[in-house]
Motif scaffolding. Sequence first.
Motif, mmCIF file in Angstrom:
data_model
loop_
_atom_site.group_PDB
_atom_site.id
_atom_site.type_symbol
_atom_site.label_atom_id
_atom_site.label_comp_id
_atom_site.label_asym_id
_atom_site.label_seq_id
_atom_site.Cartn_x
_atom_site.Cartn_y
_atom_site.Cartn_z
ATOM 1 N N ARG A 212 0.080 -2.153 15.646
ATOM 2 C CA ARG A 212 -0.894 -2.962 14.919
ATOM 3 C C ARG A 212 -0.517 -3.260 13.475
ATOM 4 N N GLY A 213 0.404 -2.496 12.892
ATOM 5 C CA GLY A 213 0.750 -2.690 11.491
ATOM 6 C C GLY A 213 1.275 -4.085 11.205
ATOM 7 N N LEU A 214 0.909 -4.633 10.046
ATOM 8 C CA LEU A 214 1.306 -5.985 9.677
ATOM 9 C C LEU A 214 2.749 -5.993 9.183
ATOM 10 N N ALA A 215 3.574 -6.811 9.808
ATOM 11 C CA ALA A 215 5.008 -6.843 9.500
ATOM 12 C C ALA A 215 5.247 -7.317 8.070
ATOM 13 N N GLY A 216 6.282 -6.768 7.454
ATOM 14 C CA GLY A 216 6.684 -7.201 6.122
ATOM 15 C C GLY A 216 5.893 -6.604 4.980
ATOM 16 N N ARG A 217 4.976 -5.695 5.296
ATOM 17 C CA ARG A 217 4.180 -5.041 4.253
ATOM 18 C C ARG A 217 4.544 -3.557 4.220
ATOM 19 N N PRO A 218 4.717 -2.988 3.044
ATOM 20 C CA PRO A 218 5.314 -1.646 2.992
ATOM 21 C C PRO A 218 4.370 -0.473 3.168
ATOM 22 N N ASP B 164 -9.026 -1.848 -5.941
ATOM 23 C CA ASP B 164 -8.017 -2.224 -6.938
ATOM 24 C C ASP B 164 -6.610 -2.299 -6.356
ATOM 25 N N MET B 165 -6.489 -2.158 -5.048
ATOM 26 C CA MET B 165 -5.171 -2.186 -4.426
ATOM 27 C C MET B 165 -4.737 -3.616 -4.124
ATOM 28 N N PRO B 166 -3.448 -3.906 -4.219
ATOM 29 C CA PRO B 166 -2.953 -5.214 -3.769
ATOM 30 C C PRO B 166 -2.946 -5.267 -2.244
ATOM 31 N N LEU B 167 -3.954 -5.896 -1.677
ATOM 32 C CA LEU B 167 -4.122 -5.864 -0.230
ATOM 33 C C LEU B 167 -2.966 -6.525 0.511
ATOM 34 N N ASP B 168 -2.264 -7.445 -0.162
ATOM 35 C CA ASP B 168 -1.154 -8.105 0.511
ATOM 36 C C ASP B 168 0.045 -7.185 0.710
ATOM 37 N N LYS B 169 -0.037 -5.952 0.193
ATOM 38 C CA LYS B 169 1.022 -4.963 0.405
ATOM 39 C C LYS B 169 0.675 -3.965 1.507
ATOM 40 N N SER C 64 -12.237 -6.847 9.563
ATOM 41 C CA SER C 64 -12.454 -8.229 9.984
ATOM 42 C C SER C 64 -12.309 -9.188 8.806
ATOM 43 N N LEU C 65 -12.795 -8.804 7.634
ATOM 44 C CA LEU C 65 -12.749 -9.652 6.441
ATOM 45 C C LEU C 65 -11.327 -9.794 5.901
ATOM 46 N N THR C 66 -10.553 -8.705 5.907
ATOM 47 C CA THR C 66 -9.225 -8.708 5.274
ATOM 48 C C THR C 66 -8.091 -8.995 6.249
#
Length: 375
Positions: free
Chosen positions: A78-84, A126-131, A155-157
């Motif tokens: 399930r983890g989103l590819a390209g995010r650390p 405060d976290m960068p959600l795109d990471k 669901s939102l993110t």
Amino acid sequence: MSAAVGYSQIPVMRPQLPTTADLVPFLQEIDQNRYYSNHGPLYRRFARELDQSANFPVSSSILVGNATQGLTSVLRVRGLAGRPYCALPAWSFVASAAAVVEAGMQPYFVDVEEDTWAYSPLALRDMPLDKLAAVMVVAPFGQSVPLQEWDEWSSLTGIPVIIDAAAGFDFVVQELEAYPNLTTVVSLHATKTLSSGEGGWLIDFNKDVLRNALADGNFGYLDGAIGQTFGHNYKMSEYHAAVGLASLQSWDMTRRRFAERFNKMVEALEPLPLSVFPNPSKPFFISSTFHITTEMPADFLASELLKRGVLTRQWWGEGIHRLKAYAHFPRGDLSMTNKISPYILGLPFSVDMTDGEIERVRDAIAEAFYVHAMT
């Protein structure tokens, strides 16, 4: 340090799994089936009966070799590819972070709340959600976490949320509903309230997630062929399923025994200046551990209790972020974890703990308070 001479030791945990007599009918089935692993008849029955115990829809889960493998597998699926990063609480057992690393991500440690020992989506504001490739939410020692809130946040993110409910069998069968964005993993280790000796129960109401997790734990087996994806060997054997089925048969009695001993411990410790987790004044779920927080550092209290033959454990130490192998990973503000963890101690607790043993634990703690006041 060993216990003082003259004291018999009270172990911190004394697991009790099904007896040989309980297992014989299931072992005879295995002999007759000559099917020992690879999702055999007892595996399938155990998964089905677990789903039924929680009133889940049919085929809402799979079984794995252990819960750490289950967490690893679902993070890979399930983890989103390209995010650390995978966010998770620093206040947890090391297995949570080990699964993140094994899945090819970096742990990002976040803080917990003082009263629940868990965290909510506010901790990620405060976290960068795109990471973030994923978020792991730990149900502390089998207690509740805000499932609906996390499902809505996911669901939102669009970020997958994994519930590490290692000690949370009771919590899961009572509270988990068909949330579409959550995957939950429960440990079936010998130290848990419902056990197969070793194993894990992976729950997701999305059939594709289960299909891919099953493949991930079976050498990438999909559509009749191995190696269709990268995979590992995370299967539960028929023998472990047999232990699990026998455990499930006696679950109601096991639960009553844990609850009765918990209440007896709370009653015995009530006169002492300490707090108990889970908080007995609020709704709680049974667990195989019993924790207290006092004004004394946990290592001091543990040392004093050991002198009196009472064994204890700081089950989660002072947080994963303090462990040598994980100290270099990023983290947010962990002030609450750092504040509470040095004062939390796991006491002896088991389904067959006697009233006399409980009284000895109480008296040993009272003596430790006296010693601490004199130092």
